[in-house]
Scaffold this motif. Structure first.
Motif, PDB file in Angstrom:
ATOM      1  N   PHE A  20      36.711  48.794  34.768  1.00  0.00           N
ATOM      2  CA  PHE A  20      36.958  49.447  36.060  1.00  0.00           C
ATOM      3  C   PHE A  20      38.025  50.524  35.883  1.00  0.00           C
ATOM      4  CE2 PHE A  20      40.191  49.093  39.551  1.00  0.00           C
ATOM      5  CZ  PHE A  20      39.611  50.021  40.407  1.00  0.00           C
ATOM      6  N   LEU A  21      39.137  50.183  35.235  1.00  0.00           N
ATOM      7  CA  LEU A  21      40.215  51.152  35.025  1.00  0.00           C
ATOM      8  C   LEU A  21      39.776  52.314  34.135  1.00  0.00           C
ATOM      9  CD1 LEU A  21      43.241  48.715  34.651  1.00  0.00           C
ATOM     10  CD2 LEU A  21      42.793  50.294  36.549  1.00  0.00           C
ATOM     11  N   ALA A  22      38.817  52.063  33.246  1.00  0.00           N
ATOM     12  CA  ALA A  22      38.297  53.114  32.374  1.00  0.00           C
ATOM     13  C   ALA A  22      37.294  54.022  33.093  1.00  0.00           C
ATOM     14  CB  ALA A  22      37.658  52.500  31.131  1.00  0.00           C
ATOM     15  N   GLY A  23      36.923  53.651  34.335  1.00  0.00           N
ATOM     16  CA  GLY A  23      36.031  54.493  35.115  1.00  0.00           C
ATOM     17  C   GLY A  23      34.553  54.202  34.978  1.00  0.00           C
ATOM     18  N   ASP A  24      34.188  53.062  34.428  1.00  0.00           N
ATOM     19  CA  ASP A  24      32.777  52.709  34.284  1.00  0.00           C
ATOM     20  C   ASP A  24      32.153  52.545  35.673  1.00  0.00           C
ATOM     21  OD1 ASP A  24      30.311  51.262  34.018  1.00  0.00           O
ATOM     22  OD2 ASP A  24      30.980  50.497  32.082  1.00  0.00           O
ATOM     23  N   PRO A  25      31.130  53.340  36.023  1.00  0.00           N
ATOM     24  CA  PRO A  25      30.532  53.269  37.361  1.00  0.00           C
ATOM     25  C   PRO A  25      29.865  51.927  37.676  1.00  0.00           C
ATOM     26  CG  PRO A  25      29.256  54.738  35.940  1.00  0.00           C
ATOM     27  CD  PRO A  25      30.491  54.354  35.177  1.00  0.00           C
ATOM     28  N   ASP A  26      29.470  51.180  36.652  1.00  0.00           N
ATOM     29  CA  ASP A  26      28.877  49.860  36.895  1.00  0.00           C
ATOM     30  C   ASP A  26      29.913  48.848  37.360  1.00  0.00           C
ATOM     31  OD1 ASP A  26      26.331  50.723  36.216  1.00  0.00           O
ATOM     32  OD2 ASP A  26      26.528  50.098  34.122  1.00  0.00           O
ATOM     33  N   TYR A  27      31.178  49.183  37.216  1.00  0.00           N
ATOM     34  CA  TYR A  27      32.261  48.274  37.611  1.00  0.00           C
ATOM     35  C   TYR A  27      33.178  48.934  38.640  1.00  0.00           C
ATOM     36  CZ  TYR A  27      30.809  45.254  33.801  1.00  0.00           C
ATOM     37  OH  TYR A  27      30.084  44.417  32.987  1.00  0.00           O
ATOM     38  N   ALA A  28      32.625  49.844  39.409  1.00  0.00           N
ATOM     39  CA  ALA A  28      33.423  50.580  40.389  1.00  0.00           C
ATOM     40  C   ALA A  28      33.891  49.676  41.523  1.00  0.00           C
ATOM     41  CB  ALA A  28      32.610  51.739  40.951  1.00  0.00           C
ATOM     42  N   HIS A  29      35.111  49.896  41.953  1.00  0.00           N
ATOM     43  CA  HIS A  29      35.711  49.232  43.105  1.00  0.00           C
ATOM     44  C   HIS A  29      36.498  50.295  43.870  1.00  0.00           C
ATOM     45  CE1 HIS A  29      35.140  44.992  41.775  1.00  0.00           C
ATOM     46  NE2 HIS A  29      35.230  45.515  40.571  1.00  0.00           N
ATOM     47  N   ALA A  30      36.681  50.090  45.165  1.00  0.00           N
ATOM     48  CA  ALA A  30      37.507  51.000  45.954  1.00  0.00           C
ATOM     49  C   ALA A  30      38.973  50.670  45.700  1.00  0.00           C
ATOM     50  CB  ALA A  30      37.171  50.863  47.432  1.00  0.00           C
ATOM     51  N   THR A  31      39.703  51.620  45.159  1.00  0.00           N
ATOM     52  CA  THR A  31      41.119  51.408  44.871  1.00  0.00           C
ATOM     53  C   THR A  31      41.925  51.470  46.152  1.00  0.00           C
ATOM     54  OG1 THR A  31      40.879  52.347  42.657  1.00  0.00           O
ATOM     55  CG2 THR A  31      43.110  52.263  43.567  1.00  0.00           C
ATOM     56  N   VAL A  32      42.783  50.476  46.316  1.00  0.00           N
ATOM     57  CA  VAL A  32      43.677  50.414  47.464  1.00  0.00           C
ATOM     58  C   VAL A  32      44.990  51.117  47.133  1.00  0.00           C
ATOM     59  CG1 VAL A  32      45.046  48.838  48.909  1.00  0.00           C
ATOM     60  CG2 VAL A  32      42.648  48.317  48.397  1.00  0.00           C
TER      61      VAL A  32
END
Length: 164
Positions: A20-32
């Protein structure tokens, strides 16, 4: 949510926080919110409104052994500030804070912040309210983004955390 696929992915896939932190779109989350050392992001499969995960950006796996006292204290302050934002935005009856995962899956240390909505019958609270087996909330990307923005604004309004 396909629970069997989720379990298989957590046990055999890459670290979900790191990708997610690396920006993989398959693991995208909305950052708070994030600072130099931590990130808060919406749970992809929330069981209650505004459910947030908080993780150190560095891959650590054990909540007690892998953090020195200062790192642990900074992480817990970050968790508290995000939880206060969840309370301000969602108005829960109670806020649950817990860390899950193991060496067998979801190993990257992360805290769950889950605000129990008011009026949930007692039998549907606590672990029941947190288990995906009882259903997850379906949020559109727009709804997730809006929730993340409202939570971020609440964090910023308190002025305790600095962005990284």
């Amino acid at each position: 949510m396909d629970l069997e696929s989720y379990v298989a992915r957590t046990r055999s896939g890459p670290c979900f926080v790191c990708v997610f932190l690396a920006g993989d779109p398959d693991y995208a989350h909305a950052t708070v919110f994030e600072d130099a050392d931590h990130v808060a992001f919406l749970d992809r499969w929330p069981t209650v409104p505004g459910k947030v995960l908080v993780a150190p950006k560095v891959h650590v796996e054990h909540v007690v052994r892998d953090l020195d006292e200062q790192a642990y204290s900074r992480l817990m302050l970050f968790v508290r500030e995000i939880a206060l934002a969840v309370e301000a935005v969602c108005g829960p009856e109670r806020t649950y804070l817990y860390s899950l995962g193991s060496q067998q899956g979801n190993a990257h240390l992360h805290w769950h912040i889950a605000g129990l909505p008011p009026g949930v019958p007692y039998r549907e609270q606590q672990f029941h309210a947190l288990m995906t087996e009882h259903g997850v909330l379906a949020l559109s990307p727009g709804q997730a983004a809006s929730t993340a923005v409202r939570l971020r604004e609440a964090v910023v309004a308190r002025g305790v955390l600095n962005t990284g």
